[in-house]
Design a protein around this motif. Sequence first.
Motif, PDB file in Angstrom:
ATOM      1  N   PHE A 176      -5.235  -3.263 -12.090  1.00  0.00           N
ATOM      2  CA  PHE A 176      -5.322  -2.123 -11.182  1.00  0.00           C
ATOM      3  C   PHE A 176      -5.204  -2.620  -9.743  1.00  0.00           C
ATOM      4  O   PHE A 176      -5.545  -3.764  -9.430  1.00  0.00           O
ATOM      5  CB  PHE A 176      -6.667  -1.409 -11.318  1.00  0.00           C
ATOM      6  N   ALA A 177      -4.756  -1.738  -8.879  1.00  0.00           N
ATOM      7  CA  ALA A 177      -4.793  -2.031  -7.446  1.00  0.00           C
ATOM      8  C   ALA A 177      -5.192  -0.757  -6.716  1.00  0.00           C
ATOM      9  O   ALA A 177      -4.864   0.358  -7.153  1.00  0.00           O
ATOM     10  CB  ALA A 177      -3.430  -2.513  -6.952  1.00  0.00           C
ATOM     11  N   TYR A 178      -5.914  -0.941  -5.635  1.00  0.00           N
ATOM     12  CA  TYR A 178      -6.180   0.205  -4.777  1.00  0.00           C
ATOM     13  C   TYR A 178      -6.034  -0.226  -3.326  1.00  0.00           C
ATOM     14  O   TYR A 178      -6.193  -1.402  -2.977  1.00  0.00           O
ATOM     15  CB  TYR A 178      -7.560   0.806  -5.049  1.00  0.00           C
ATOM     16  N   ALA A 179      -5.669   0.720  -2.500  1.00  0.00           N
ATOM     17  CA  ALA A 179      -5.491   0.461  -1.078  1.00  0.00           C
ATOM     18  C   ALA A 179      -6.335   1.445  -0.301  1.00  0.00           C
ATOM     19  O   ALA A 179      -6.445   2.617  -0.674  1.00  0.00           O
ATOM     20  CB  ALA A 179      -4.020   0.601  -0.692  1.00  0.00           C
ATOM     21  N   THR A 180      -6.932   0.977   0.767  1.00  0.00           N
ATOM     22  CA  THR A 180      -7.714   1.841   1.653  1.00  0.00           C
ATOM     23  C   THR A 180      -7.321   1.510   3.080  1.00  0.00           C
ATOM     24  O   THR A 180      -6.917   0.378   3.374  1.00  0.00           O
ATOM     25  CB  THR A 180      -9.223   1.634   1.424  1.00  0.00           C
ATOM     26  N   ARG A 181      -7.399   2.468   3.952  1.00  0.00           N
ATOM     27  CA  ARG A 181      -6.990   2.280   5.333  1.00  0.00           C
ATOM     28  C   ARG A 181      -8.026   2.890   6.276  1.00  0.00           C
ATOM     29  O   ARG A 181      -8.615   3.936   5.965  1.00  0.00           O
ATOM     30  CB  ARG A 181      -5.640   2.947   5.602  1.00  0.00           C
ATOM     31  N   PRO A 182      -8.218   2.262   7.429  1.00  0.00           N
ATOM     32  CA  PRO A 182      -9.092   2.873   8.427  1.00  0.00           C
ATOM     33  C   PRO A 182      -8.432   4.094   9.044  1.00  0.00           C
ATOM     34  O   PRO A 182      -7.245   4.060   9.379  1.00  0.00           O
ATOM     35  CB  PRO A 182      -9.284   1.753   9.462  1.00  0.00           C
ATOM     36  N   TRP A 241      -7.790   6.636   0.680  1.00  0.00           N
ATOM     37  CA  TRP A 241      -7.457   5.577  -0.265  1.00  0.00           C
ATOM     38  C   TRP A 241      -6.409   6.054  -1.274  1.00  0.00           C
ATOM     39  O   TRP A 241      -6.064   7.230  -1.349  1.00  0.00           O
ATOM     40  CB  TRP A 241      -8.703   5.094  -1.011  1.00  0.00           C
ATOM     41  N   GLY A 242      -5.923   5.115  -2.056  1.00  0.00           N
ATOM     42  CA  GLY A 242      -5.055   5.404  -3.191  1.00  0.00           C
ATOM     43  C   GLY A 242      -5.235   4.312  -4.222  1.00  0.00           C
ATOM     44  O   GLY A 242      -5.619   3.190  -3.889  1.00  0.00           O
ATOM     45  N   SER A 243      -4.972   4.601  -5.492  1.00  0.00           N
ATOM     46  CA  SER A 243      -5.109   3.595  -6.546  1.00  0.00           C
ATOM     47  C   SER A 243      -4.027   3.784  -7.589  1.00  0.00           C
ATOM     48  O   SER A 243      -3.424   4.856  -7.701  1.00  0.00           O
ATOM     49  CB  SER A 243      -6.499   3.672  -7.194  1.00  0.00           C
ATOM     50  N   GLN A 244      -3.777   2.723  -8.354  1.00  0.00           N
ATOM     51  CA  GLN A 244      -2.714   2.783  -9.354  1.00  0.00           C
ATOM     52  C   GLN A 244      -2.949   1.701 -10.405  1.00  0.00           C
ATOM     53  O   GLN A 244      -3.515   0.631 -10.113  1.00  0.00           O
ATOM     54  CB  GLN A 244      -1.353   2.561  -8.687  1.00  0.00           C
ATOM     55  N   LEU A 245      -2.550   2.003 -11.642  1.00  0.00           N
ATOM     56  CA  LEU A 245      -2.457   0.988 -12.690  1.00  0.00           C
ATOM     57  C   LEU A 245      -1.117   0.298 -12.492  1.00  0.00           C
ATOM     58  O   LEU A 245      -0.062   0.908 -12.721  1.00  0.00           O
ATOM     59  CB  LEU A 245      -2.535   1.635 -14.073  1.00  0.00           C
ATOM     60  N   VAL A 246      -1.111  -0.942 -12.051  1.00  0.00           N
ATOM     61  CA  VAL A 246       0.138  -1.598 -11.696  1.00  0.00           C
ATOM     62  C   VAL A 246       0.650  -2.544 -12.785  1.00  0.00           C
ATOM     63  O   VAL A 246       1.851  -2.786 -12.892  1.00  0.00           O
ATOM     64  CB  VAL A 246       0.005  -2.368 -10.354  1.00  0.00           C
ATOM     65  N   ARG A 247      -0.268  -3.090 -13.605  1.00  0.00           N
ATOM     66  CA  ARG A 247       0.160  -4.000 -14.674  1.00  0.00           C
ATOM     67  C   ARG A 247      -0.628  -3.677 -15.946  1.00  0.00           C
ATOM     68  O   ARG A 247      -1.646  -4.315 -16.259  1.00  0.00           O
ATOM     69  CB  ARG A 247      -0.046  -5.457 -14.256  1.00  0.00           C
ATOM     70  N   PRO A 248      -0.169  -2.685 -16.709  1.00  0.00           N
ATOM     71  CA  PRO A 248      -0.925  -2.255 -17.902  1.00  0.00           C
ATOM     72  C   PRO A 248      -1.072  -3.333 -18.952  1.00  0.00           C
ATOM     73  O   PRO A 248      -1.991  -3.286 -19.775  1.00  0.00           O
ATOM     74  CB  PRO A 248      -0.101  -1.075 -18.439  1.00  0.00           C
ATOM     75  N   GLU A 249      -0.193  -4.339 -18.932  1.00  0.00           N
ATOM     76  CA  GLU A 249      -0.304  -5.413 -19.918  1.00  0.00           C
ATOM     77  C   GLU A 249      -1.537  -6.288 -19.679  1.00  0.00           C
ATOM     78  O   GLU A 249      -1.885  -7.106 -20.547  1.00  0.00           O
ATOM     79  CB  GLU A 249       0.960  -6.280 -19.903  1.00  0.00           C
ATOM     80  N   LEU A 250      -2.194  -6.109 -18.530  1.00  0.00           N
ATOM     81  CA  LEU A 250      -3.378  -6.914 -18.228  1.00  0.00           C
ATOM     82  C   LEU A 250      -4.662  -6.178 -18.548  1.00  0.00           C
ATOM     83  O   LEU A 250      -5.735  -6.550 -18.056  1.00  0.00           O
ATOM     84  CB  LEU A 250      -3.370  -7.327 -16.754  1.00  0.00           C
TER      85      LEU A 250
END
Length: 383
Positions: free
Chosen positions: A317-323, A368-377
């Motif tokens: 998973f990855a997520y990004a957040t910004r001020p 923020w935003g999030s995503q499943l980026v590498r489901p094989e992991l």
Amino acid sequence: MANTLTSIQHKILARGLMTLREMAMMPQLVNSDYSRDAAERGDVINVPIPSAVSVIDVTPSNTHPAPSNSSFDTVQISLDQWKQNQPFGLSDKDLVEVDRNEHFVPMKVEEAIKALANDVNEDIHEKYVGIYGYTGTAATTPFGSGITEAAQMRKVLNEQLAPRRDRRIVLDHAAEANAVIRPEFSDVDRSSDRGPIIEGMIGRKLGFDWYADDAVMTHTAGTLTGDPVTTTTGALGAKQISLTCDSDDEIALLEGDIVTFAGDSQTYAVTADLTVGNSAAGILNIEPGLAVAQAGGEAIAVKASHVVNLAFHRDAFAYATRPLLANTQGFNFASQIASQMDPVTGLVLRLEVKRLHKQVVWEFDILWGSQLVRPELAVRLAG
């Protein structure tokens, strides 16, 4: 008064981040983006995904081998989540207590931040739908009679070539309650670890860091009625499968369902809803591509509704957040605005204070935003 209010703002933010950290479990466990660049809702962050590198024979020569293309695939994370708490007011007594007592956090502040933290946590958990690795038994709480489920999760991740480091297990509280009292973990003479029996924490076992979380999802599965089958040949690696129904068959599969095909041990995640019936045919979208080529006529089955306990590498998973904009950037507003990043979760919390109709109004917000980026992991442990 303005200087005093600014001082209180930063004290509330600092103490509020501690509450945020306690409630936002998943942001601490997944890959995160810490950039301090200001952003707006809808901005997109590109996450690079490494590709496999081949090995070649060494052949001495006066000509250097041509380098391979070093480009990366990318997965986009949209900063599509911008949430704030319901505005609230604080009494003068609360403000004085915040200023004087370094440990005091008003209950309204705690509840506001908990609500935001829960939203962030749940948003990451909701990305489970693309995970196709699967083990366990639906509707049966894991670790009731042993720790074989952990070995099975490890096996699936190994087969999916997940790195051995930075692996986590996140369980719902029922599964964790079973796991923490397993003698393999709690008996000091077996594990040489007092953590489970003294602190009620499993810690690191079998190559995983173990956690429990309120936000673990439950997947409600679609249905298959009768005996729907594949209709045509399916090539190795195909991600669109043709299915057909007889007059008494019906397909009502949902995104996130786990399906299997006769003669193939691989589990597949359904990536789009599919409803077919009345002797009709339809196209099923799956991940990953077929591990076994289909000849046509294979029966399809769907796993039942299940709790989605997870085992995963941090890069799944990855997520990004910004001020968000704060008045420290040269803008002058009537409101007092302050922003602060939590170094543990990476989340950036903004606090805006304004005077409205004889009262001081406080608002927290997060982008923020999030995503499943590498489901094989990642792999689901059904419960």
